[in-house]
Structures are given as structure tokens and as C-alpha cells.
Design a protein around this motif. Sequence first.
Motif, PDB file in Angstrom:
ATOM      1  N   LEU B 199       0.875  -1.230  -0.205  1.00 31.03           N
ATOM      2  CA  LEU B 199      -0.142  -0.017  -0.017  1.00 31.03           C
ATOM      3  C   LEU B 199       1.085   1.265  -0.012  1.00 31.03           C
ATOM      4  O   LEU B 199       0.506   2.364  -0.679  1.00 31.03           O
ATOM      5  N   ASP B 200       2.108   1.175   0.689  1.00 32.45           N
ATOM      6  CA  ASP B 200       3.020   2.457   0.765  1.00 32.45           C
ATOM      7  C   ASP B 200       3.444   2.713  -0.488  1.00 32.45           C
ATOM      8  O   ASP B 200       3.675   3.711  -0.978  1.00 32.45           O
ATOM      9  N   LEU B 201       3.902   1.523  -1.311  1.00 31.00           N
ATOM     10  CA  LEU B 201       4.434   1.535  -2.606  1.00 31.00           C
ATOM     11  C   LEU B 201       3.259   2.248  -3.645  1.00 31.00           C
ATOM     12  O   LEU B 201       3.478   3.284  -4.279  1.00 31.00           O
ATOM     13  N   ILE B 202       2.134   1.775  -3.432  1.00 31.00           N
ATOM     14  CA  ILE B 202       0.979   2.479  -4.356  1.00 31.00           C
ATOM     15  C   ILE B 202       0.901   4.130  -3.863  1.00 31.00           C
ATOM     16  O   ILE B 202       0.812   4.825  -4.893  1.00 31.00           O
ATOM     17  N   ASP B 203       0.746   4.236  -2.779  1.00 32.65           N
ATOM     18  CA  ASP B 203       1.028   5.870  -2.256  1.00 32.65           C
ATOM     19  C   ASP B 203       2.171   6.485  -3.093  1.00 32.65           C
ATOM     20  O   ASP B 203       1.735   7.572  -3.692  1.00 32.65           O
ATOM     21  N   GLU B 204       3.180   5.928  -2.918  1.00 32.77           N
ATOM     22  CA  GLU B 204       4.336   6.636  -3.382  1.00 32.77           C
ATOM     23  C   GLU B 204       4.372   6.826  -5.133  1.00 32.77           C
ATOM     24  O   GLU B 204       4.731   7.807  -5.580  1.00 32.77           O
ATOM     25  N   LEU B 205       3.918   5.624  -5.671  1.00 31.36           N
ATOM     26  CA  LEU B 205       4.133   5.805  -7.174  1.00 31.36           C
ATOM     27  C   LEU B 205       2.727   6.855  -7.487  1.00 31.36           C
ATOM     28  O   LEU B 205       3.088   7.456  -8.524  1.00 31.36           O
ATOM     29  N   ARG B 206       1.717   6.889  -6.552  1.00 32.24           N
ATOM     30  CA  ARG B 206       0.770   7.948  -6.984  1.00 32.24           C
ATOM     31  C   ARG B 206       1.106   9.209  -6.878  1.00 32.24           C
ATOM     32  O   ARG B 206       0.922  10.067  -7.946  1.00 32.24           O
ATOM     33  N   ARG B 207       1.815   9.317  -5.762  1.00 35.96           N
ATOM     34  CA  ARG B 207       2.429  10.885  -5.675  1.00 35.96           C
ATOM     35  C   ARG B 207       3.601  11.155  -6.621  1.00 35.96           C
ATOM     36  O   ARG B 207       3.396  12.067  -7.499  1.00 35.96           O
ATOM     37  N   LYS B 208       4.495   9.996  -7.099  1.00 34.09           N
ATOM     38  CA  LYS B 208       5.389  10.387  -8.100  1.00 34.09           C
ATOM     39  C   LYS B 208       4.813  10.540  -9.468  1.00 34.09           C
ATOM     40  O   LYS B 208       5.391  11.429 -10.242  1.00 34.09           O
ATOM     41  N   ASN B 209       3.946   9.744  -9.911  1.00 37.88           N
ATOM     42  CA  ASN B 209       3.620   9.553 -11.409  1.00 37.88           C
ATOM     43  C   ASN B 209       2.127  10.274 -11.589  1.00 37.88           C
ATOM     44  O   ASN B 209       1.592  10.262 -12.597  1.00 37.88           O
ATOM     45  N   ASN B 210       1.741  11.134 -10.443  1.00 35.40           N
ATOM     46  CA  ASN B 210       0.538  11.944 -10.639  1.00 35.40           C
ATOM     47  C   ASN B 210      -0.590  10.766 -10.953  1.00 35.40           C
ATOM     48  O   ASN B 210      -1.322  11.125 -11.943  1.00 35.40           O
ATOM     49  N   LEU B 211      -0.676   9.584 -10.373  1.00 38.82           N
ATOM     50  CA  LEU B 211      -1.258   8.585 -10.782  1.00 38.82           C
ATOM     51  C   LEU B 211      -2.730   8.694 -10.161  1.00 38.82           C
ATOM     52  O   LEU B 211      -2.996   9.360  -8.903  1.00 38.82           O
ATOM     53  N   THR B 212      -3.849   8.348 -10.676  1.00 39.12           N
ATOM     54  CA  THR B 212      -5.203   8.507 -10.175  1.00 39.12           C
ATOM     55  C   THR B 212      -5.375   6.887  -9.868  1.00 39.12           C
ATOM     56  O   THR B 212      -5.134   5.956 -10.463  1.00 39.12           O
ATOM     57  N   VAL B 213      -5.700   6.663  -8.456  1.00 40.43           N
ATOM     58  CA  VAL B 213      -6.063   5.213  -8.192  1.00 40.43           C
ATOM     59  C   VAL B 213      -7.207   4.756  -7.815  1.00 40.43           C
ATOM     60  O   VAL B 213      -8.164   5.716  -7.094  1.00 40.43           O
ATOM     61  N   LEU B 214      -7.570   3.772  -8.228  1.00 40.69           N
ATOM     62  CA  LEU B 214      -9.059   3.205  -7.756  1.00 40.69           C
ATOM     63  C   LEU B 214      -8.534   1.708  -7.133  1.00 40.69           C
ATOM     64  O   LEU B 214      -8.151   0.945  -7.559  1.00 40.69           O
ATOM     65  N   LEU B 215      -8.936   1.904  -5.821  1.00 38.68           N
ATOM     66  CA  LEU B 215      -8.463   0.652  -4.895  1.00 38.68           C
ATOM     67  C   LEU B 215      -9.936  -0.141  -4.568  1.00 38.68           C
ATOM     68  O   LEU B 215     -10.842   0.596  -3.997  1.00 38.68           O
ATOM     69  N   VAL B 216      -9.940  -1.444  -4.914  1.00 35.15           N
ATOM     70  CA  VAL B 216     -11.237  -1.948  -4.440  1.00 35.15           C
ATOM     71  C   VAL B 216     -10.763  -2.949  -3.114  1.00 35.15           C
ATOM     72  O   VAL B 216      -9.986  -3.672  -3.198  1.00 35.15           O
ATOM     73  N   THR B 217     -11.520  -2.738  -2.312  1.00 33.94           N
ATOM     74  CA  THR B 217     -11.417  -3.704  -1.068  1.00 33.94           C
ATOM     75  C   THR B 217     -12.575  -3.992  -0.058  1.00 33.94           C
ATOM     76  O   THR B 217     -13.530  -3.195  -0.277  1.00 33.94           O
ATOM     77  N   HIS B 218     -12.256  -5.026   0.616  1.00 34.63           N
ATOM     78  CA  HIS B 218     -13.419  -5.181   1.631  1.00 34.63           C
ATOM     79  C   HIS B 218     -12.958  -4.602   2.880  1.00 34.63           C
ATOM     80  O   HIS B 218     -13.915  -4.792   3.903  1.00 34.63           O
ATOM     81  N   ASP B 219     -11.783  -4.143   3.057  1.00 32.88           N
ATOM     82  CA  ASP B 219     -11.279  -3.849   4.493  1.00 32.88           C
ATOM     83  C   ASP B 219     -11.338  -2.337   4.483  1.00 32.88           C
ATOM     84  O   ASP B 219     -10.325  -1.462   4.003  1.00 32.88           O
ATOM     85  N   LEU B 220     -12.084  -1.656   5.211  1.00 28.71           N
ATOM     86  CA  LEU B 220     -12.018  -0.065   5.471  1.00 28.71           C
ATOM     87  C   LEU B 220     -10.921   0.226   5.992  1.00 28.71           C
ATOM     88  O   LEU B 220     -10.388   1.253   5.809  1.00 28.71           O
ATOM     89  N   GLY B 221     -10.265  -0.523   6.851  1.00 28.43           N
ATOM     90  CA  GLY B 221      -8.984  -0.065   7.718  1.00 28.43           C
ATOM     91  C   GLY B 221      -8.043   0.014   6.856  1.00 28.43           C
ATOM     92  O   GLY B 221      -7.264   1.249   7.166  1.00 28.43           O
ATOM     93  N   ILE B 222      -7.759  -0.553   5.848  1.00 30.37           N
ATOM     94  CA  ILE B 222      -6.511  -0.283   5.010  1.00 30.37           C
ATOM     95  C   ILE B 222      -6.846   1.211   4.121  1.00 30.37           C
ATOM     96  O   ILE B 222      -5.865   1.722   3.555  1.00 30.37           O
ATOM     97  N   VAL B 223      -7.860   1.497   4.138  1.00 24.72           N
ATOM     98  CA  VAL B 223      -7.993   2.703   2.965  1.00 24.72           C
ATOM     99  C   VAL B 223      -8.512   4.008   3.927  1.00 24.72           C
ATOM    100  O   VAL B 223      -8.241   5.051   3.479  1.00 24.72           O
ATOM    101  N   ARG B 224      -8.863   3.817   5.289  1.00 30.56           N
ATOM    102  CA  ARG B 224      -9.362   5.082   5.962  1.00 30.56           C
ATOM    103  C   ARG B 224      -8.196   6.139   5.792  1.00 30.56           C
ATOM    104  O   ARG B 224      -8.519   7.309   5.801  1.00 30.56           O
TER     105      ARG B 224
END
Lengths: 307, 552
Positions: B199-224
Motif C-alpha cells: 500500500l505504501d508503494l501504491i501511495d508513493e507511485l501515486r505521488r510520483k507519477n501523478n497517478l489516479t488510483v481506484l482501490l477495491v477492498t473489503h477492508d475499510l481499515g486499509i483505506v481510511r
Amino acid sequence: MQLFLRILRAVISLWLIVTLVFVALRATGDPITAIFDPDNTSQAALDSYREQWGYTGTVFDQYLAYVVSLLRGDFGYSTMSSRPALDVVLERLPATMQLVGLSAVLMIAIGLPVGTIAAMRAGGPLDRFVMSFSTIGFALPNFVLALGLILLFSVSLHLLPSNGIGSWQHLVMPVLTIGLSKAAIFTRFVRSAILDTLGLQCVVSARARGLTEWQIFWRHIITNAVLPLVTITPLLVGAMVAAGAVVESVFGWPGVGRLIVDAVSQRDLAVLQMVIMLIAVVMITTNLIVDLAYAKLDPRTSAAMAH
Amino acid sequence: MLHSPSDDPVVKVENLGIAIAASTPTELVKDVSFEIRRGDYFALVGESGSGKSLTCHAMMKLLPFTPLIQGRIIIDGQDVWSLDKRQLLAYRRKSVGMVFQDPLAALNPVRTIGSQILETLRIYYPHADADELRNRAIDALRGVHIPEPGSRLGVYPHQLSGGLNQRVMIALALLGEPKLLIADEPTTALDMSVQAEVLDLIDELRRKNNLTVLLVTHDLGIVRDRATHIAVLQNGRMVEQGRAAEIVSAPKAAYSKELFEAASVEWPGRDTPERKRAPACLTFDNVNKTYFGSKRDRQMGVGIPAAKSLSFEVRRGEIVALIGESGSGKTTAAKMAMGLEKPDSGSIIIHQSKDINTPLKVQMVFQHPRDSLDPLMRVEDQLHEVLMVHGWRDKAKRQDHILKTIADVGLLRHVLTRRPTFLSGGEAQRVVIARALLLEPDMLIADEPLSAVDVRIQKHILECLQRLRDRLGIAILLITHDLRVVFEIADQVVVLRHGRVVEDVPVSKFTDGARDAYTQMLIDAVPGKSSRAASVLSSGFSLPGSPALIAG
């Protein structure tokens, strides 16, 4: 190390088969009395034949003598023709190899594309047609198909010779008989192998990456679908040799299959042993090669971990 | 109409409906609309069956069946379902990248990592030579922080860990420099500490590449504390959506409240009264067990240690959580306790009960409830069978006992006449627990009993386990990799690493910070840990830790 173990296993299988052959043939009665009518042959003559063909002493003595002579490369003499059994079998081998080889090619040539297309259109009319046809194909006994072909091509159309060997025309019907019946089974295997692969997550992810369907098929579907097929193909080729016994008899094809039938009916034990051992050697070798090929095709089977 | 480019939504889903085409269409997703703007981190949350995966597969036109589609999906200016074949290829190549749940399955098992990266790179650089492609592949792997990228190219997916494989998948998805990254449950198959890294990696790539992210999950804990926007799906309908900060602080829909409650972590207070020490029930004394890959490894003595002088105790009426990552030897310990595996040395003692000198009875509950129930038999028959095998001849007595047990695990009578296929995941798991309870064990060994069910159902099962401990006095050895579960119900925590016990403390002392480095790492990896500070809030919900991310 791994290879050595596999070869050792192959040798043990071979020994088991040799022993089974011996037991099976001895268990079905005294071969001498089967060949000669004991009521009309003098005891002295029977004994001398026993001596000559190695049927003296207890069963264990016979077994030992049999194994020792096998190890020496002495496979006994054919009682039908009084020639070395090995020669009798080897001269029939090329005809059978030709038949089985071409049938296998036919089986794969039909099974792979047809099975693949059926899987791609699973549930559709083409798929249902192929599957019904395949059911008929493997439900039909070989000799019925063979006789049907003879009726059509030889009796009605006068296109192909019904019997014998010599030209490519002679090959057509035996190859069709064996190849088609096995293709019916193989097609089903191909279909289910491809179907299993189509649902794999790696195929979906390849599609998501924007690979073309052509690339996905050759690089992701076939590479995975080929694994179960590699396992089943030698079994089917083995079944072809077995089917040869009937088909070669129907078409008068002078191959190993017909030799088995003749040897059994005339109780030519040396020849029968030879044939069975030869088939066993071929099957065991094929399986060995397939095992090795499988390890190459599926990296997961070699347990080495990278770090 | 003029929009500045950054204002234009990257994703615009309008009244999306997905149904299975049949004479009476089965609607799976109905009337779902949302927008994702450039740079957003959009989380689509819901339980299994809520239609979240279907929605994101529909966005790639990758549904496993031919559906009836209503509404429109417009991504990067293209109406996805009206693209022709050629446009669809271009769309999948340029506009979106997708990451899947199980990285090992999403990579072709019979081809090397390198060949799969190269084949994808060749799409983008058709004229590049072999050297250039190789360099680009290495760069791509370096970009997702894979150590020694050059040597990984010749390696097969099964030779890498789940975390590394997921990094490879992310690298593959981003090769075409897409605007949007769709991640479908990207960390569900991974250990918790690895989950945090990915998840940290996705955060980092999002910042670096100005990426838009759609994350699908059943776990609210990891996205809140990561997402900027959250949308909650239930039964194929949108229940609630909005800015993450708002939803997290005040969820409106009852369903989202429930989800948040389920995902919230209650950090154990230090004032939890110490339970009085009950007599021991199961003792591991200096147990050793090593697995060997081959005979030769055994002779050379190079094996994988699953237990190294393993010692711990489970006391009566106590829930002991055995935690650690995959490969740490948790399951081996459970198997040895059940007698399914023999230890190499040391002893495992199942103690005698006080009054009568018979050993205490132990039963096991497995990870996948559906796999451990016979799909063809009615629940009732399966329960009767267990008792029958153990000599209960009287049918009425059996029935009474079954009804009592079913009530103990909080199930209603009507489940008895059903077959397992018609049970929800939570009901199925409770049936399995009930089956284990039928023989009145003194101890349960539960191997990851919660990892196959949704968060909301986890709650029910946790309550069930708690009730068993408090009312029936059953000891439970709970094997899990989820620290949130531990905080919730465990009395004692045993942390395993490489087959060794690195920690064995009461749960009340567990989070006081003075712990072994590895344990600390596990604690830090708990999603939504910021709730520790917020646990004083009367609402019971917690605010995301870093407001900076939400502002993004």
C-alpha cells in the motif's frame, strides 16, 4: 541424481512386467500340451521339446533360466517359425510404428485445433456438434469403424485396397480407424485443458495489459494447456498399439498387433513375451521422456527456490 | 464548455447496471454512479458479493460472462463498452493499468517474470532492441523497489514471495504509463506487514507519477488513512460516497457504520484486569521440528525450521493468539498439537482434567469453512454423523444436544435443514465450530478461522468465540495473522518468527511499545492504527491519521 532414480524406476517396472508375463503365460497351462496333442505324441518326444524350449524343472528353475537368458540377450525361439523371437518381432515393428506414428499425427492434427475451437466457443452449436461427434467416435468399436470404412471405400467406391501393405493407399484406412477413434478422446482432453486455462487469472491479467488475443492464446493459454496434454498423449499412443491388435487383423496389416493375436492363438510364448517386453520398453521410455519434458515445461515441478 | 484538464474526471461511471443475460436477467450491480478526478485515491468498499469487483472488471471490459450493461463507463474520455476491438486494445494499453488480488495467479506460472515484462514492453516499444527492452524491464522493477532487479528477470513467479509478485504486477500495470491504476483487492492475499509495504508503494507511485488510483477492498481499515474518496457498495448498489474524511468521521448509511465498526481497532487498554491463572491445558515444551526439502537436505542438515525450542502454554478458559507471518510455523504448531505431525524433539502435553484422569479433549476448526463441510449433506445430517460415530445411539438425545450446541454458537434452528452451499460464510464457519463443540472439547484449535470471511461476519464469529470462552470455559488456541483480531479477544499473545517464540505476553501489555523489533513491525503494520489516538472519541470511530493525504 533425479535422472538416475527415474531410470532405476524404469528398470524396476521392466522387471515387474517381465515377471508378470512369465507368471501369466505359465498360469494358463502347460505350453507343450497346448501345442502337441499329448495323446498322440510319445512322452519322449514331449520331453525333448520341453528340453529344447526350456520348460524343464520347477517353475522357479524355469523363471531363473528365463531371466538369465533374457539378461544374456537370448529371447528364445519362436515355436511358429523356429527363428529367434527377437527377429520375428523386430521385422514386424516398422509396420506398426508407421501405423501408430501416422495415427498419432492424425490424432493431434484433428484434436488440437478442433478441441481448441470447441473450447473457445464452449456451449455454442459448434461445441455441441463436436462433442456429440466425439462421443460417437469413442463409443464406436474399432472393428465396426474399420468394417464400415472397408464397405465404403473398398466395396462401394473401389477406391482403396481392403487388405495388405505396400502403398500409401494401404495405409489410409487403418490410420483413419485408429487416428479417428483416438482423436475423439484427445479432442475432449484438449477442450477441457483449454477451457481450464481460459479462466485462469493470468489470462485475464494478460488481457488487461492489452495483449492481443493471438498473443494471449500462444503465450498464455497454450503454454498452460499443454501440460495436461503432455501427460495424456503417451497413454493414448499406448492405447493405439493395443488397438492395433484388432485393426491390424481386420486390414491384414503385418504389424506387431496382429503378431500378438497369432502368438496367443498358437501359444508361441517366446514371441508373445518378446512383444510384450518390447511394448513395455517403448511405453516406459516414452513415459521417462515425458516426465523429463514435463519438468522442462512446468518450472514449478523442479523445486529449486531462487533467492 | 471549457474545463481545465485537471478538472476533467478521469473516470465517470453513470448509472452503471450489470446483469447476467438470461430470460430473467439477474441484476448484480444497479444504478452505480461515481466520478474519479485526476490524482484522486478512490476506494470502492464492500463485502464479497457487493459488486465492487464486477464494477472494476466492467471498467476494463473484462467480465467473465457476457453481461447486460446499462449506463455508461467513461474513462480517459472513452466510452469503454462502445469501443471496438482495436480501440479497446489501445484503451487497455494506454489508459488503465490493473492489479489483481492473487499476484501468483495473475502471472503466468510457466513463464519467467522477465519474458512477461518483455512481451508487454514490446507493445510500447515495438522497435526497441533486446538490450534496450532489458534495461527498461530492469528500470520498471527498480521503480517498484524490487531488490536485485536484473536477477529477477529469469525467475518464475512461484520462486518469489507474494509481496514481490504483487510488486511485479504493479510494475507490469504501469509499463504503459496509464493515468489510472485499478487495484482489485491487491493485498488480500498478503501478510499484514507486506500489505502495508504494498500500500505504501501504491501511495508513493501515486505521488510520483501523478497517478489516479481506484482501490477495491473489503477492508475499510486499509483505506481510511490513505484514500481521498470512499464509496461504499452493498448488494450491487451504492450506499454512500464522498470525501474520505467526511465518511470516516461521520458515516451516514447504517451499512457503512457497520463496516467501520467492524474495521475499527480497539487497542487493548493497559488497565484490563489480569485474569487469574488457570491450570494449563496444553503445554509445548522445547519442541523442535524441521522440514527438509529432500533426502539430501536432511543428510546435510539444511532444512526449514518450523519450530525451534518452541515453548508456550494454553490455560483453561483462555484465548491464546498465535501470530506470525506465513512460514513462521503457526500451522505446524497447530498440527503438532492435534497430533497430525510429530515433533522431532521436545514434548507436547495435553493435560489431564482435575477430577477424572482423562486427557482433555481438543478439537480443530479450519480456515475454509466450506472446504471442511460436505457440500452434499444437510447440516443436520453432518452434525448427527459426528455424534453417531462417537456412539450416541439415541436420536432424540442427539437432536437435543445439537440444538443446544447450535444455540451456543449463535445460530438459529433453520440452518440445520440447509446444505452448506446455502449458508453464508459466517454461518458456515459457525457450523464448523458447532461441529467441533458437539463432542464437548475442553480446547479448540482454530487455524485462521476468520481469514475467509468478510469483516462484518468476523465480528459475529469473534463474539461466538468469546462466548465459548466466557460461558463454557473453553480454551482456544487461535492462529491468525490479523492483529486486530488479537486485540479484540485474545488474553495472551504468542508471536512466532521462523519457528521461534519471540514474544509471549498478556495482550494488555502487548502494545506498550517496549517490544521485540519484529513484533513492533507487526504492530506498525496494522491498518487504521491511528485509531489508537482516537479511541477516546465517544463515537467509537477514528479519524484518519494524516490529513495531508486526504487533502491531496
